[in-house]
Design a protein around this motif. Sequence first.
Motif: not given
Lengths: 97, 148
Positions: A88-96
């Motif tokens: 389970i992972a994810g994140g905002s549209p900003a690049a890492a």
Amino acid sequence: MAVKVLIPTPLRQFTDKRTSIECSAATVGEALGSLTSSFAELRKHLYTEDGRIRSFVNVYLNDEDIRFLDKENTRTKDGDTISIVPSIAGGSPAAAR
Amino acid sequence: MLRLADHLENQIREHGAKDYPNECCGAMLGTDGDAGREVRSLFPLINRRDDSPRNRFSITPEDFRAAERAAAEHGLDLLGWYHSHPDHPARPSEFDREHAWPWYSYVIVSVQAGAPKDLTSWRLDDDRTQFQPEEVAPVRAASRGTQG
């Protein structure tokens, strides 16, 4: 060896809503093979087209990740529990960063 | 439709604000059946993505298993996951889609300059190509029986 395979909620739609499946298997690979023989729709969610366990799928034998044991050849014993654990992972549209 | 009581929705918002500017994350436990899907409790988790916590979250297999055990102990199902988007809209990113699973509900709360704003929920299509919005509805007292 009689083992129990725990099914995570997203995959229960392919196992007649069963939360766990009991089967007889000498290795983790055999248990997963038995599972996907009984519930064919599961196969594409657990394996790549060339037959390897998907990278987003973790498999545990009791409390150990099989990647740190003998992978699918890890031997089982009576009463073992195999857990299928989705990553389970994810994140905002900003690049890492 | 995802039924989410006000106090649980506020708990997600507060978690997002507390962890700002990092992303927060947690599991949602509840029931899913003919009567619909309802979150009954939350299982807040630590964002394990140490290298980029402001725009990524990661849940370890150990945390996943702890959430599943908590659900089973209470006779509930692990319905899905929530996380925050610091200074970004409450819409799933391409990174979210690539790492999502069908069936789960994915709740996203936007946190702008430290203040929680929009909260949305999404379900991934079975073919994994795109998310569909899932309506978030407050829990009516009649649907909660004695727990209302």
